[in-house]
Structure formats: structure tokens, C-alpha cells
Motif scaffolding. Structure first.
Motif, PDB file in Angstrom:
ATOM      1  N   VAL A  28       0.886  -1.242  -0.014  1.00 12.60           N
ATOM      2  CA  VAL A  28      -0.005  -0.045   0.149  1.00 12.60           C
ATOM      3  C   VAL A  28       0.660   1.343  -0.073  1.00 12.60           C
ATOM      4  CG1 VAL A  28      -1.896   1.176   1.244  1.00 12.60           C
ATOM      5  CG2 VAL A  28      -1.865  -1.270   1.104  1.00 12.60           C
ATOM      6  N   ARG A  29       0.488   2.286  -0.818  1.00 11.22           N
ATOM      7  CA  ARG A  29       1.412   3.611  -1.029  1.00 11.22           C
ATOM      8  C   ARG A  29       1.259   4.337   0.321  1.00 11.22           C
ATOM      9  NH1 ARG A  29      -0.526   6.726  -6.347  1.00 11.22           N
ATOM     10  NH2 ARG A  29       0.726   8.162  -5.183  1.00 11.22           N
ATOM     11  N   ALA A  30       2.526   4.738   0.629  1.00 14.52           N
ATOM     12  CA  ALA A  30       2.604   5.416   1.782  1.00 14.52           C
ATOM     13  C   ALA A  30       2.468   6.824   1.744  1.00 14.52           C
ATOM     14  CB  ALA A  30       4.149   4.918   2.270  1.00 14.52           C
ATOM     15  N   ASP A  31       2.264   7.464   0.550  1.00 13.48           N
ATOM     16  CA  ASP A  31       2.450   8.732   0.242  1.00 13.48           C
ATOM     17  C   ASP A  31       1.017   9.217   0.321  1.00 13.48           C
ATOM     18  OD1 ASP A  31       1.621   7.602  -2.089  1.00 13.48           O
ATOM     19  OD2 ASP A  31       2.871   8.999  -3.374  1.00 13.48           O
ATOM     20  N   ARG A  32      -0.012   8.455   0.615  1.00 10.67           N
ATOM     21  CA  ARG A  32      -1.296   8.978   0.648  1.00 10.67           C
ATOM     22  C   ARG A  32      -1.860   8.746   2.462  1.00 10.67           C
ATOM     23  NH1 ARG A  32      -4.406   8.221  -3.896  1.00 10.67           N
ATOM     24  NH2 ARG A  32      -2.768   8.512  -5.705  1.00 10.67           N
ATOM     25  N   PRO A  33      -2.928   9.788   2.719  1.00  9.63           N
ATOM     26  CA  PRO A  33      -3.380   9.876   3.896  1.00  9.63           C
ATOM     27  C   PRO A  33      -4.083   8.444   4.505  1.00  9.63           C
ATOM     28  CG  PRO A  33      -4.459  11.414   2.587  1.00  9.63           C
ATOM     29  CD  PRO A  33      -3.758  10.705   1.776  1.00  9.63           C
ATOM     30  N   ASP A  34      -3.861   8.396   5.835  1.00 10.85           N
ATOM     31  CA  ASP A  34      -4.297   6.963   6.450  1.00 10.85           C
ATOM     32  C   ASP A  34      -5.595   6.739   6.112  1.00 10.85           C
ATOM     33  OD1 ASP A  34      -1.868   6.773   7.732  1.00 10.85           O
ATOM     34  OD2 ASP A  34      -2.509   7.666   9.716  1.00 10.85           O
ATOM     35  N   ALA A  35      -6.570   7.704   6.101  1.00 16.98           N
ATOM     36  CA  ALA A  35      -7.897   7.459   5.619  1.00 16.98           C
ATOM     37  C   ALA A  35      -8.028   6.625   4.282  1.00 16.98           C
ATOM     38  CB  ALA A  35      -8.860   8.635   5.353  1.00 16.98           C
ATOM     39  N   TRP A  36      -6.983   7.106   3.335  1.00 17.19           N
ATOM     40  CA  TRP A  36      -7.059   6.223   1.919  1.00 17.19           C
ATOM     41  C   TRP A  36      -6.233   4.801   2.200  1.00 17.19           C
ATOM     42  CZ3 TRP A  36      -3.160   4.445  -1.176  1.00 17.19           C
ATOM     43  CH2 TRP A  36      -3.675   4.001  -2.365  1.00 17.19           C
ATOM     44  N   ARG A  37      -5.334   4.965   3.023  1.00 19.39           N
ATOM     45  CA  ARG A  37      -4.351   3.578   3.084  1.00 19.39           C
ATOM     46  C   ARG A  37      -5.165   2.461   3.782  1.00 19.39           C
ATOM     47  NH1 ARG A  37      -0.011   3.291   5.526  1.00 19.39           N
ATOM     48  NH2 ARG A  37       1.320   2.223   4.222  1.00 19.39           N
ATOM     49  N   LEU A  63      -8.582   2.196   3.511  1.00 17.24           N
ATOM     50  CA  LEU A  63      -9.742   1.788   2.821  1.00 17.24           C
ATOM     51  C   LEU A  63      -9.766   0.538   2.335  1.00 17.24           C
ATOM     52  CD1 LEU A  63     -10.205   4.856   0.302  1.00 17.24           C
ATOM     53  CD2 LEU A  63     -11.777   4.411   2.094  1.00 17.24           C
ATOM     54  N   ASP A  64     -10.975  -0.464   2.528  1.00 20.43           N
ATOM     55  CA  ASP A  64     -10.992  -1.754   1.810  1.00 20.43           C
ATOM     56  C   ASP A  64     -10.863  -1.867   0.706  1.00 20.43           C
ATOM     57  OD1 ASP A  64     -11.625  -2.802   4.344  1.00 20.43           O
ATOM     58  OD2 ASP A  64     -14.013  -2.664   4.004  1.00 20.43           O
ATOM     59  N   ALA A  65     -11.225  -0.880  -0.263  1.00 20.99           N
ATOM     60  CA  ALA A  65     -10.796  -0.873  -1.657  1.00 20.99           C
ATOM     61  C   ALA A  65      -9.209  -0.847  -1.846  1.00 20.99           C
ATOM     62  CB  ALA A  65     -11.678   0.198  -2.503  1.00 20.99           C
ATOM     63  N   THR A  66      -8.729   0.096  -1.336  1.00 18.12           N
ATOM     64  CA  THR A  66      -7.243   0.127  -1.371  1.00 18.12           C
ATOM     65  C   THR A  66      -6.691  -1.262  -1.143  1.00 18.12           C
ATOM     66  OG1 THR A  66      -7.309   2.496  -0.754  1.00 18.12           O
ATOM     67  CG2 THR A  66      -5.282   1.627  -0.542  1.00 18.12           C
ATOM     68  N   VAL A  67      -7.088  -1.863  -0.037  1.00 22.29           N
ATOM     69  CA  VAL A  67      -6.282  -3.010   0.497  1.00 22.29           C
ATOM     70  C   VAL A  67      -6.683  -4.076  -0.421  1.00 22.29           C
ATOM     71  CG1 VAL A  67      -6.174  -4.720   2.154  1.00 22.29           C
ATOM     72  CG2 VAL A  67      -6.197  -2.318   2.938  1.00 22.29           C
ATOM     73  N   LEU A  68      -7.872  -4.093  -1.148  1.00 20.64           N
ATOM     74  CA  LEU A  68      -8.267  -5.170  -2.037  1.00 20.64           C
ATOM     75  C   LEU A  68      -7.429  -5.286  -3.410  1.00 20.64           C
ATOM     76  CD1 LEU A  68     -10.148  -7.349  -3.227  1.00 20.64           C
ATOM     77  CD2 LEU A  68     -11.816  -5.488  -3.901  1.00 20.64           C
ATOM     78  N   HIS A  69      -7.280  -3.764  -3.795  1.00 19.18           N
ATOM     79  CA  HIS A  69      -6.345  -3.569  -5.020  1.00 19.18           C
ATOM     80  C   HIS A  69      -5.059  -3.637  -4.952  1.00 19.18           C
ATOM     81  CE1 HIS A  69      -9.688  -2.666  -8.064  1.00 19.18           C
ATOM     82  NE2 HIS A  69     -10.597  -2.514  -7.135  1.00 19.18           N
ATOM     83  N   VAL A 120     -16.063   9.706   5.130  1.00 19.96           N
ATOM     84  CA  VAL A 120     -14.667   9.463   4.525  1.00 19.96           C
ATOM     85  C   VAL A 120     -14.339  10.032   3.162  1.00 19.96           C
ATOM     86  CG1 VAL A 120     -13.093   7.711   4.107  1.00 19.96           C
ATOM     87  CG2 VAL A 120     -14.514   7.624   6.311  1.00 19.96           C
ATOM     88  N   VAL A 121     -15.554   9.839   2.329  1.00 24.42           N
ATOM     89  CA  VAL A 121     -15.559  10.172   0.922  1.00 24.42           C
ATOM     90  C   VAL A 121     -15.344  11.637   0.761  1.00 24.42           C
ATOM     91  CG1 VAL A 121     -16.807   9.943  -1.314  1.00 24.42           C
ATOM     92  CG2 VAL A 121     -17.116   8.219   0.363  1.00 24.42           C
ATOM     93  N   ARG A 122     -16.054  12.361   1.571  1.00 21.39           N
ATOM     94  CA  ARG A 122     -15.899  13.859   1.377  1.00 21.39           C
ATOM     95  C   ARG A 122     -14.864  14.302   1.823  1.00 21.39           C
ATOM     96  NH1 ARG A 122     -21.832  14.927   4.678  1.00 21.39           N
ATOM     97  NH2 ARG A 122     -23.177  14.712   2.730  1.00 21.39           N
ATOM     98  N   GLU A 123     -14.197  13.883   3.028  1.00 21.56           N
ATOM     99  CA  GLU A 123     -12.808  14.284   3.501  1.00 21.56           C
ATOM    100  C   GLU A 123     -11.786  13.940   2.530  1.00 21.56           C
ATOM    101  OE1 GLU A 123     -10.299  16.545   5.359  1.00 21.56           O
ATOM    102  OE2 GLU A 123     -12.341  16.272   5.852  1.00 21.56           O
ATOM    103  N   LEU A 124     -11.808  12.799   1.940  1.00 18.71           N
ATOM    104  CA  LEU A 124     -10.618  12.503   1.163  1.00 18.71           C
ATOM    105  C   LEU A 124     -10.741  13.423  -0.398  1.00 18.71           C
ATOM    106  CD1 LEU A 124     -10.321   8.825   1.075  1.00 18.71           C
ATOM    107  CD2 LEU A 124      -8.679  10.413   1.710  1.00 18.71           C
ATOM    108  N   ALA A 125     -12.129  13.764  -0.614  1.00 21.13           N
ATOM    109  CA  ALA A 125     -12.302  14.418  -1.803  1.00 21.13           C
ATOM    110  C   ALA A 125     -11.791  15.991  -1.435  1.00 21.13           C
ATOM    111  CB  ALA A 125     -13.834  14.717  -2.450  1.00 21.13           C
ATOM    112  N   ARG A 126     -12.076  16.412  -0.363  1.00 17.06           N
ATOM    113  CA  ARG A 126     -11.594  18.002   0.001  1.00 17.06           C
ATOM    114  C   ARG A 126     -10.141  18.082  -0.199  1.00 17.06           C
ATOM    115  NH1 ARG A 126     -15.289  17.251   4.643  1.00 17.06           N
ATOM    116  NH2 ARG A 126     -17.272  18.612   4.218  1.00 17.06           N
ATOM    117  N   GLN A 127      -9.330  16.769   0.128  1.00 16.20           N
ATOM    118  CA  GLN A 127      -7.966  16.933   0.079  1.00 16.20           C
ATOM    119  C   GLN A 127      -7.324  16.467  -1.166  1.00 16.20           C
ATOM    120  OE1 GLN A 127      -5.940  14.311   3.218  1.00 16.20           O
ATOM    121  NE2 GLN A 127      -7.842  14.225   4.334  1.00 16.20           N
TER     122      GLN A 127
END
Length: 426
Positions: free
Chosen positions: A328-337, A339-345, A392-399
Motif C-alpha cells: 500500500v502506497r505510503a504517500d497517501r493519507p491514512d484514511a486512503w491507506r 480503505l477496503d478498496a485500497t487494500v483489495l486492489h 470519509v469520501v467527502r474528506e478525501l475529496a476535499r484533500q
């Protein structure tokens, strides 16, 4: 989302001459509608809709032919023929539309119009998911060939909750009048559509929306398509706007559901064997609703998935921290790292199962039961997901951080076929 922050120029929604079915020329308005193109479960759902009425909108949004070029040409020819025969006709004047969806539990109202396009960097319309280039290319060719926007995107914004002025007040006044159309689709939703014709109402909407930004709830690929087609133009025109439904989630909160994966070439037995040492695996008793409850409990603690396709259910959770650190990429926020979808892919599809993210390998299915049924029929694996929380969706979109594609399914989605937009009439 709360959009009272610094937005130099907010949303601009303009009227257009909607293309609509002529009720007297079709069996019923309900029979010619469809879910959005990417929600139709092929092939069963497609055949069902095609047989519901010879003029069902799927013949435009999902035309059937041997090649992509033939499909797009067929859609354009069908649209031209229906216009010539009076099956579909343009409204006499450009208007904004108020659109209502309701069932026994949900009431959703919003505005349908042509929204001024803007790249994500401008912070006016915020995407939250990545897109697939092949899907954008296909939708772009369909729009080019038909010269039309055939289904509205679903965008949300967060108003201030006022009821006396602004877009919400206009909507409240409009729904007291007789609607342009009313129909009930087979999913139990009742749909109504009104035209906003008063110039003062339009100005009130315009002033209100100019203070807000929007989140793309459903339709990332079509929004990316709008932007791609706009870039191809050499002069300002109708391609600078895209057909959308705007919903104020302060008044009408949306539901957030998961989108499941169908791993077409991976039997469940092979999927489970490859997980040894990487995830915990437990067999879960059915039926499906009970298994989903177990998934929800596990997802409240950490990453969790439910595998199906062999007649049973298997909970996959507790990933190996070393696997996540490696994949999992380390250069993303914890909320992204996390995510189930992040871990899945990142961990499962790319590293453990080594499955390319291509249509011939992975299908994306909104309906849980349909995902399980297809996996069992094809000796494949369905990966059932738990929904992401909307905040979570909204906060990531804001970032400015996009989630892995097909991470969420917001709804209820607008019915396709109630109002379309021609790019030659505006």
C-alpha cells in the motif's frame, strides 16, 4: 459536503431543452426507463429491459452490435429515428427541472440542468474515484456519435438548510404544482418531474448554487467524458456543460452502498489457497443477509471482505501488516491507506492474486445477490465489500485524493430515460 469555504466561482447550472419520451408513443414511461448504464447487470438485466418496451433507453445507452463503432452508430440511428417518429421530443423551451424520487422510506429531490464543466483543480466539482480509460473512451465515442447526454450524473452539495430562499425553497414551491410526468418503476420508486420556468426562480437558484461546490456521487466516468469532449472543441458551446442531477444532502442525505468485484477467472478454491499467511479466513454460515452482517461486524474493526462463488461464504480479514506495508502506497493519507478498496486492489488483486484490473478479468457489480449468482454460475469469485462511510469520501475529496475506482455507490440514482440533453438544441 459543506461548501461555504473559499470557492472563487461555484456551481453554474443552466436551463436546456430536455429530450423526453412522449407518453402516448410508448407502453409506459416506467417501461422505457433504466438504471444507469453501469448498474445494468448484463446480460440478464439488459435482456429484461430490452423486452420491457421496444423503445427502452438501454437501446441508446447500451446498444448491441458486433463492434464498438457499430454499437455507437446504432445508438445514434435509433435516437434519430425515435425523434423523427415522435417517440422522443424536445421540450419547447430551455428549463431547469425539479426531479423527485420517493418510496416508502426515501424522499429525494434535486435539480436537473446543464452544469458548467470545470477541472478538479478548480475545486468546484470534486471527484472521489479514479476512472478507467477504456470506459471513458467508450462513453466519449457514444456521446460524440449521438450528440447527446443520455443520462444525468448524480452530484451532491451541502446547502445551509434554509427553507425560505435559495434552490431548496424553489424546489419546495415547484413541487406544489402539477408535474410534467409521474411514473413508478419496478423497484418501487415513484418519480416526478417539473419544469422551473420563472426567471426569478432561476435567478434564485443561480445565486444560491454560485456559493457551493459539488461532490460527484455517481458518474465519474461520464464526468471525465464530459471533460475530454470539451477539450476537443475549438470554440465555446454546448460541450462546455454536462447533464447532471444536483441534490442538497443537507436536505436529502444519500445512501452509500458498496460495489462488489467479480473475479471472472479465479475460482474460490484458488483464491482461498493463495490467502494463506496473508489474511485470516473463516467460513461463514448463510444465508446472504446473515453473512453480510458478519462482514459488517468485521469491517467495523479493520479491513474485511466476504468471498462467495462456491455455494458458501468466506470472511477474509486481519491482513498481515507486513503485506500492507509492502503493497500500500505510503504517500497517501491514512484514511486512503486503510480503505477496503485500497487494500483489495493493492494487496489482494495486485500482489496475492495477481489479477489485472481489466474488464475481461474483473467485473464491477452493484447488486450483492447478482454478484454471488454470477460467481456461482461462472465458477468465479465474488468479493463482497462493505460500504465506505460518506464522511470519509467527502474528506478525501476535499484533500484532492481519489479513491480506487468503483469504491462507492451513492443512491438513489436518477432513472435513466426521464430526461436527456441534445447537444444540437442548446
Amino acid at each position: 459536503m459543506n461548501t461555504s469555504g473559499p470557492v472563487d466561482q461555484g456551481l453554474r447550472l443552466i436551463p436546456f431543452r430536455g429530450l423526453r419520451y412522449v407518453p402516448e408513443r410508448v407502453g409506459s414511461l416506467a417501461a422505457v426507463t433504466s438504471p444507469p448504464y453501469d448498474v445494468v447487470v448484463r446480460p440478464d438485466g439488459l435482456h429484461h429491459l430490452e423486452s420491457a418496451d421496444p423503445h427502452n433507453i438501454v437501446r441508446l445507452i447500451l446498444p448491441q452490435a458486433d463492434t464498438a463503432r457499430d454499437r455507437h452508430r446504432q445508438a445514434a440511428a435509433t435516437l434519430d429515428r425515435w425523434l423523427a417518429e415522435g417517440v422522443i421530443a424536445p421540450d419547447p423551451d430551455p428549463v431547469l427541472y425539479v426531479y423527485e424520487q420517493r418510496n416508502d422510506e426515501i424522499l429525494q429531490r434535486g435539480l436537473i440542468g446543464a452544469l458548467a464543466l470545470s477541472p478538479a483543480a478548480e475545486g468546484i466539482v470534486l471527484p472521489h474515484e479514479d476512472v478507467m480509460d477504456d470506459v471513458v473512451a467508450d462513453r466519449a465515442e457514444l456521446m460524440r456519435t449521438t450528440g447527446a447526454h443520455l443520462e444525468p450524473l448524480l452530484l451532491t452539495y451541502r446547502g445551509d438548510g434554509g427553507t425560505t430562499t435559495g434552490a431548496g425553497a424553489v424546489i419546495d414551491r415547484t413541487v406544489l404544482r402539477e408535474p410534467l410526468l409521474a411514473t413508478t418503476t419496478e423497484d418501487g420508486f415513484r418519480h416526478r418531474l417539473w419544469a422551473v420556468t420563472d426567471p426569478s426562480d432561476r435567478r434564485e437558484i443561480e445565486t444560491d448554487l454560485a456559493r457551493h461546490q459539488a461532490l460527484i456521487a455517481d458518474g465519474h466516468h461520464r464526468w471525465a467524458t464530459y471533460l475530454r469532449l470539451q477539450q476537443e472543441q475549438t470554440a465555446p458551446g454546448p460541450w462546455d456543460y454536462g447533464l447532471v442531477l444536483l441534490v442538497d444532502t443537507a436536505r436529502h442525505p444519500l445512501q452509500v452502498r458498496a460495489i462488489h468485484r467479480l473475479l471472472r477467472n479465479l475460482p474460490v478454491s484458488r483464491a482461498l489457497k493463495a490467502l494463506t499467511g496473508h489474511f485470516r479466513v473463516e467460513r461463514v454460515e448463510g444465508p446472504l443477509p446473515r453473512a453480510l452482517d458478519v462482514l459488517a461486524e468485521a469491517a467495523a474493526v479493520g479491513n474485511a471482505f466476504l468471498l462467495a462463488g462456491d455455494g458458501g461464504f468466506h470472511l477474509v480479514d486481519r491482513p498481515d501488516p507486513a503485506l500492507l506495508a509492502r503493497t500500500v502506497r505510503a504517500d497517501r493519507p491514512d484514511a486512503w491507506r486503510t480503505l477496503d478498496a485500497t487494500v483489495l486492489h493493492s494487496a489482494l488483486l495486485d500482489e496475492v492474486w495477481r489479477i489485472p484490473d481489466a474488464p475481461e478479468h474483473i467485473g464491477y457489480i452493484h447488486d450483492t445477490a447478482a454478484a454471488v449468482e454470477q460467481a456461482e454460475r461462472l465458477d468465479a469469485t465474488a468479493v463482497l465489500m462493505h460500504p465506505v462511510r460518506e464522511e470519509v469520501v467527502r474528506e478525501l475529496a476535499r484533500q484532492g485524493v481519489t479513491m480506487p475506482r468503483k469504491s462507492t455507490s451513492f443512491g438513489p440514482k436518477p432513472a435513466t430515460g426521464l430526461v436527456m440533453r441534445s447537444l444540437t438544441l442548446d
